[in-house]
Design a protein around this motif. Structure first.
Motif, PDB file in Angstrom:
ATOM      1  N   HIS A  65      -4.357  -2.399   5.496  1.00 43.17           N
ATOM      2  CA  HIS A  65      -5.545  -1.629   5.619  1.00 43.17           C
ATOM      3  C   HIS A  65      -6.335  -1.883   4.408  1.00 43.17           C
ATOM      4  O   HIS A  65      -5.421  -1.795   3.051  1.00 43.17           O
ATOM      5  CB  HIS A  65      -5.194  -0.059   5.875  1.00 43.17           C
ATOM      6  N   THR A  66      -7.515  -2.408   4.449  1.00 47.96           N
ATOM      7  CA  THR A  66      -8.128  -2.621   3.154  1.00 47.96           C
ATOM      8  C   THR A  66      -8.544  -1.284   2.385  1.00 47.96           C
ATOM      9  O   THR A  66      -8.926  -1.425   1.179  1.00 47.96           O
ATOM     10  CB  THR A  66      -9.595  -3.237   3.532  1.00 47.96           C
ATOM     11  N   ARG A  67      -8.169  -0.136   2.876  1.00 45.75           N
ATOM     12  CA  ARG A  67      -8.056   1.037   2.010  1.00 45.75           C
ATOM     13  C   ARG A  67      -6.614   1.663   2.281  1.00 45.75           C
ATOM     14  O   ARG A  67      -6.598   3.081   2.401  1.00 45.75           O
ATOM     15  CB  ARG A  67      -9.095   2.105   2.311  1.00 45.75           C
ATOM     16  N   SER A  90       0.661  -1.289   0.085  1.00 44.44           N
ATOM     17  CA  SER A  90       0.030   0.172  -0.248  1.00 44.44           C
ATOM     18  C   SER A  90       0.883   1.285   0.000  1.00 44.44           C
ATOM     19  O   SER A  90       0.284   2.120  -0.585  1.00 44.44           O
ATOM     20  CB  SER A  90      -0.950  -0.028   1.212  1.00 44.44           C
ATOM     21  N   THR A 130      -4.076   2.100   0.156  1.00 43.12           N
ATOM     22  CA  THR A 130      -3.564   2.933  -0.932  1.00 43.12           C
ATOM     23  C   THR A 130      -4.260   4.362  -0.367  1.00 43.12           C
ATOM     24  O   THR A 130      -3.687   5.325  -0.672  1.00 43.12           O
ATOM     25  CB  THR A 130      -4.015   2.568  -1.982  1.00 43.12           C
ATOM     26  N   TRP A 131      -5.522   4.350  -0.327  1.00 42.26           N
ATOM     27  CA  TRP A 131      -6.296   5.577   0.021  1.00 42.26           C
ATOM     28  C   TRP A 131      -5.489   6.519   1.152  1.00 42.26           C
ATOM     29  O   TRP A 131      -5.452   7.546   1.295  1.00 42.26           O
ATOM     30  CB  TRP A 131      -7.817   5.224   0.439  1.00 42.26           C
ATOM     31  N   GLN A 161     -10.265   1.910  11.094  1.00 39.36           N
ATOM     32  CA  GLN A 161     -10.475   2.376   9.765  1.00 39.36           C
ATOM     33  C   GLN A 161     -10.801   3.811   9.536  1.00 39.36           C
ATOM     34  O   GLN A 161     -11.030   4.229   8.359  1.00 39.36           O
ATOM     35  CB  GLN A 161     -11.558   1.379   9.267  1.00 39.36           C
ATOM     36  N   TYR A 190     -13.265  -5.703  -1.181  1.00 39.44           N
ATOM     37  CA  TYR A 190     -12.373  -6.254  -0.042  1.00 39.44           C
ATOM     38  C   TYR A 190     -11.243  -7.455  -0.613  1.00 39.44           C
ATOM     39  O   TYR A 190     -10.512  -7.923   0.141  1.00 39.44           O
ATOM     40  CB  TYR A 190     -13.190  -6.577   0.957  1.00 39.44           C
ATOM     41  N   CYS A 241      -6.485  -4.636   0.422  1.00 41.71           N
ATOM     42  CA  CYS A 241      -6.672  -3.444  -0.248  1.00 41.71           C
ATOM     43  C   CYS A 241      -6.722  -3.754  -1.818  1.00 41.71           C
ATOM     44  O   CYS A 241      -5.980  -4.171  -2.446  1.00 41.71           O
ATOM     45  CB  CYS A 241      -5.536  -2.310  -0.221  1.00 41.71           C
ATOM     46  N   ASP A 275      -5.307  -6.986   5.435  1.00 34.75           N
ATOM     47  CA  ASP A 275      -5.463  -6.047   6.383  1.00 34.75           C
ATOM     48  C   ASP A 275      -5.278  -7.024   7.770  1.00 34.75           C
ATOM     49  O   ASP A 275      -6.278  -7.744   8.154  1.00 34.75           O
ATOM     50  CB  ASP A 275      -6.744  -5.171   6.397  1.00 34.75           C
TER      51      ASP A 275
END
Lengths: 772, 221
Positions: free
Chosen positions: A366-368, A179, A370-371, A259, A298, A754, A761
């Motif tokens: 973290h499943t987000r 990520s 990159t964000w 999150q 996910y 992610c 995650d």
């Protein structure tokens, strides 16, 4: 009235004479280690980077009579300036565990049998060829590591991508910093930090984003503390989901719900704009605005695919997007009081403060992932606090060569040493340097790590070679992947230094040379390449991972691509690899320079290291005659991304009502296969435990040390409770260190990742607890 | 959610001062507002916060100053076993002010005492204000009857696992969580005094491995 002090002491001393004559402790073996017979007692000190985390401390290893016997910090290394942490100081003891693997083993009729290493290498080559011939080129895979040396990763990529024509090359760094890579690529177009550790000596404010640096990057953390002591006004803000040693040292701890860092980061941007703290000149000159896809999933199902698409927007559209993230709204999502969000924004927004943000696994796993990397860059970009001493969004790594070997050499399915397999020019360059037909290099990426182990389970992959990593402890949703590896017609080769749950599933075990038993290079978090010579001999038939791969390559008929001799292969490999990075954006130092210095930062141009990229005062690649040049992107700008808050893949509900968070402790590194064999570290933390908030423990009816069963939708694990120990989770969360192979917490975790980086995650899934 | 401890309420005005000096904007915006959810609990990781607070608050000069006035032999002479509360080695005039916590006027932060011509040792646990609950006065040097008491030996010093490696913490940390108090400054015992405390995080290098516990080796199950 005074009793003469000296007189008093004398009397007291007589009274306790018995005490001082007391017996020694039973069972203590301090000082009872075997002394070197006939050793001269004189040490030769040789430089090396530390074997453990991504900080990349310079060590001096003391050698006597052919054995590593001592460690001190290398004063010539700017990373640590002569200081280490407890792992570094005792690192050489990890070479000498009694159960070291010194011979090759092959599974015959279910039992591992010792064989000469040449016989084992024959079998590896045969099996690889036979599998490839029978099931196709993508039925064989290499799974490596951010602890691979740079030559290890380079020859692995050359053999699999260049010669065998499969992109089935992955490394465990996918689990630790993918990520960070996609964050850098999407925001700046080039990987790795713009700043360096020297930022610590300039920053006024440090914000640690979900990052327990006091335990995970202790040498950098104590450099922060030492700066706070020395310079007036330095502050450390711990932005966290759990109370840790870092919280104890920080000036302020702000706790957020797992999150919701996404929402808080957006809210900080909202406040910066609302209060007119935007650095307009910087934004107008150097920033462009973009948005990508939302509701991106996910990845918990097999064959999941996702590709983002960027749409350019303007600043006004970005402002509109941020309207959903007022501090008052975000307080409801995150649990962070609006006042605290405004406070954080004021630190970033105050033009007289230099701010450095640090993060590592909290933001990357973290499943987000990159964000959230994008969003922290957004904050720094809005206020122009970047690429100058002390102003630094700084992504830390967890392994000694996650940057050097995985990110720079490109040991990931889509990567090449320069660029990506999808790009024709990049394939052309690789084919030319590797001396292979360009058609050999498949333009399509195959499996990222989680999908690679799913493919092994499904049977799409039949042969896997695993080096320098322990996936049978570290894969999330572990049970599926272990069952997969154990299936009948799967052939698993493991190169390692100690028996682990991964060697337990191996069909062939190859004894590996470890760290300073071979020559090699690592690359640390701040773009620093660090060479080490072979300092001691490997035990028994142990062989470097690089040479193991070369031996197999030669057996497969690739002598032309692997022409080197065992006496001298690291230098020519380095010089060949270096050709991929020619040019001011990534020029690497020549071998002779690396061999002399305690690490060299790239880009290394005209004999000079680059400390701050994108800043023409330091970076020779800047060409636009402006105060910054973000040359990684085609528009010569850094990209701000509108990325929303989306929930975790699995959150606590009525049935599974606790968050499970996993991680490390200072004493142990990753799965403990090395640190548990270092007596002082094992004795300090001999086994794992589950941290529970005292009130939750009381509700459950458990006291310190009593057993708790942790149950998820994937599996369950019973282990002792720790209350008010090393860390304290908030109510409704438990935390488990993953170093202990007797308590495989990853049988409980979820393999959600992610969708952009494909990094799982490990910090968030839902569990329930029972008193066991 | 977390109880606000006295320790924090003492700390708050100081941090408020720092914030208001440096960050007027932040203060206006409520930067020093208390968020109960984020108050760091005191009692975990061997109360490690004490260590960081002491490192931050102790003047740099005091972190490295030495008097050489106190030795380990004198230190253990006041104790019945390693870790026991030391006796008070001087006369205590409780009529001085009638306030038990007067001990802290010397032993809270240390410093030179003209009365004793010595630097006062610093207590690692000033929050326990009833000092004489544990620390006994000495009115006579004569025993009532002789005793057959024997103690274990004091932890050995310098027992690094490797030449040049930092020695582990050889004693229990209970009531001795604040390394800075006993191991730095002119009141410290010379044999265990160190002068690199400005680095800030003692337990980064020194692992807790009490010598009173047997050493074990890792074995796979």
């Amino acid at each position: 009235m005074k009793l003469d002090r000296r007189e008093f002491i004398k009397q007291a001393a007589i009274g306790s004479a018995l005490a001082t004559a007391g017996s020694l402790f039973p069972g203590i073996s301090f000082g009872s280690w075997n002394r070197l017979a006939g050793g001269p007692g004189v040490l030769a000190w040789q430089k090396t980077p530390c074997r453990f985390c991504g900080t990349g401390c310079g060590l001096l290893v003391g050698v006597s009579d052919g054995r590593a016997v001592a460690v001190k910090g290398d004063p010539n290394c700017t990373v640590n300036k002569g200081l280490c942490c407890m792992k570094g100081y005792h690192s050489v003891q990890a070479l000498y565990g009694r159960d070291r693997i010194t011979t090759a083993k092959v599974r015959k009729n279910g039992t591992l049998v010792e064989v000469p290493i040449s016989e084992a290498l024959n079998l590896v080559a045969e099996k690889l060829k036979e599998t490839r011939d029978t099931y196709g080129k993508d039925s064989v895979a290499m799974y490596g590591s951010g602890q691979w040396t740079i030559p290890d990763g380079y020859v692995a990529s050359k053999l699999f991508k260049g010669c065998l024509g499969t992109n089935n090359v992955e490394a465990n760094a996918r689990l630790c910093m993918a990520s960070a890579v996609t964050g850098f690529m999407t925001s700046f177009g080039l990987d790795e930090p713009m700043g360096c550790y020297e930022d610590i000596d300039h920053a006024d404010v440090f914000v640690t984003w979900g990052n327990n640096m006091a335990e995970m990057h202790p040498v950098l953390f104590s450099r922060m503390l030492s700066n706070r002591k020395r310079r007036a006004g330095v502050k450390i803000i711990d932005f966290a989901t759990r109370f840790t040693r870092t919280s104890q040292a920080a000036d302020k701890t702000i706790i957020f719900k797992p999150q919701t860092d996404l929402a808080v980061a957006n809210s900080i941007c909202y406040e910066i704009i609302k209060n007119n703290w935007v650095n307009d000149n910087f934004v107008n000159e150097h920033v462009s605005f973009h948005k990508g896809k939302t509701n991106i999933g996910y990845g918990t199902e097999d064959h999941f695919t996702f590709s983002d698409s960027a749409e350019t927007i303007d600043f006004e559209a970005f402002k509109l997007f941020l309207e959903d993230y007022t501090p008052e709204k975000v307080e409801k999502i995150s649990g962070v009081p609006a006042e605290e969000i405004k406070y954080l924004a004021s630190l970033y927004g105050n033009p007289s403060l230099k701010v450095t943000s640090f993060w590592c696994m909290g933001m990357n796993q973290h499943t987000r992932g990159t964000w959230i990397n994008n969003l922290v860059y957004n904050i720094h970009l809005l206020v122009g606090k970047i690429s100058t001493p002390g102003n630094s969004p700084f992504s830390l790594t967890g392994q000694p060569s996650a940057c050097g070997t995985v990110r720079e050499v490109g040991t990931l399915t889509h990567k090449l040493p320069h660029g990506v397999v999808m790009n024709e020019n990049d394939r052309q360059m690789a084919a030319e340097i590797w001396q292979v037909p360009v058609e050999n290099i498949d333009p399509k990426p195959s499996y990222h790590t989680v999908e690679m182990f799913r493919a092994l389970d499904r049977g799409d992959i039949k042969f896997m070679w695993i080096q320098v990593t322990n996936p049978m402890v570290t894969m999330p949703n572990l049970r599926r992947y272990r069952d997969g590896a154990l299936k009948d017609d799967r052939f698993v080769v493991v190169s390692d230094v100690y028996p682990t749950p991964t060697t337990d599933v191996a069909d062939v075990i190859l004894p590996a040379a470890m760290w300073i038993e071979q020559e090699g290079m690592f690359g640390n978090s701040e773009r620093r390449t660090q060479h080490f010579a072979q300092i001691v001999d490997p035990p028994g038939e142990a062989m470097s991972d690089t040479w193991q791969i070369i031996e197999v390559a030669k057996r497969l008929g690739f002598e032309k691509q692997f022409p080197w001799s065992q006496d001298n292969y690291i230098e020519p490999i380095w010089e060949e690899y270096r050709r991929f990075h020619t040019g001011p954006k990534h020029e690497m130092a020549p071998y002779t320079v690396l061999a002399e210095r305690s690490g060299v930062q790239w880009p290394f141009v005209d004999g000079r290291e680059t400390r701050w990229r994108y800043n023409p005062a330091y970076d020779p690649a800047c060409k636009n005659d402006k105060d910054f040049d973000f040359y990684g992107k085609k528009d010569n700008r850094a990209w701000i991304w509108a990325r929303p808050y989306e929930p975790a893949a699995e959150s606590p509900d009525e049935e599974y009502n606790f968050w499970l968070n996993t991680g490390r402790v200072i004493e142990h590194w990753h799965t403990g296969s090395m640190t548990r064999r270092v007596p002082v570290l094992h004795n300090a933390v001999p086994s794992s435990y589950v941290e529970i908030h005292p009130e939750d423990a009381a509700d459950l009816g458990v006291v310190n040390g009593e057993l708790v069963k942790i149950i998820s939708r994937r599996g369950e694990l019973t282990m002792p409770a720790q209350i008010n120990g090393r860390g304290v989770p908030v109510r409704g969360m438990v935390f488990v260190p993953f170093f202990d192979e007797s308590y495989l917490i990853n049988e409980v975790t979820l393999d959600a990742f992610c969708p952009i980086s494909k990094q799982p995650d490990y910090k968030k899934c839902a569990v329930r607890l029972e008193k066991a | 959610m977390m109880k606000t401890h006295a320790h924090h309420s003492r700390g708050a005005p100081l941090s408020l001062l720092v914030v208001s000096l440096l960050l007027p904007l932040a203060t206006l915006l409520g930067g020093a507002a208390t968020a109960t959810a984020s108050d760091v609990p005191d009692n975990f990781d061997n109360q490690g916060k004490k260590l960081f607070t002491a490192q931050q608050r102790t003047p740099t000069a005091n972190l490295s100053a030495d008097s050489g006035g106190r030795t380990l032999a004198e230190f253990y002479a006041l104790r019945q076993y390693p870790g026991s509360p030391p006796r008070i080695p001087h006369v205590v005039d409780l009529a001085f002010s009638g306030n038990e916590t007067d001990c802290l006027s010397c032993h809270g932060k240390g410093g030179y005492s003209t009365e004793f011509d010595a630097f006062a040792p610093v207590t690692p646990h000033p929050e326990n204000v009833l000092c004489t609950q544990c620390h006994a006065q000495t009115k006579t040097g004569e025993p009532f009857v002789e005793t057959d008491w024997v103690s274990i030996a004091a932890p050995k010093l310098g027992l690094s696992f490797l030449g040049s490696s930092p020695p582990p913490i050889p004693h229990s940390l209970q009531l001795r969580e604040n390394c800075i108090a006993c191991h730095t400054g002119p009141g410290a015992v010379v044999e265990i005094r160190i002068d690199h405390a400005s680095r800030g995080d003692c337990r980064q290098c020194h692992a807790a491995v009490p010598q009173s516990q047997p050493l074990t080796e890792f074995t796979r199950k």
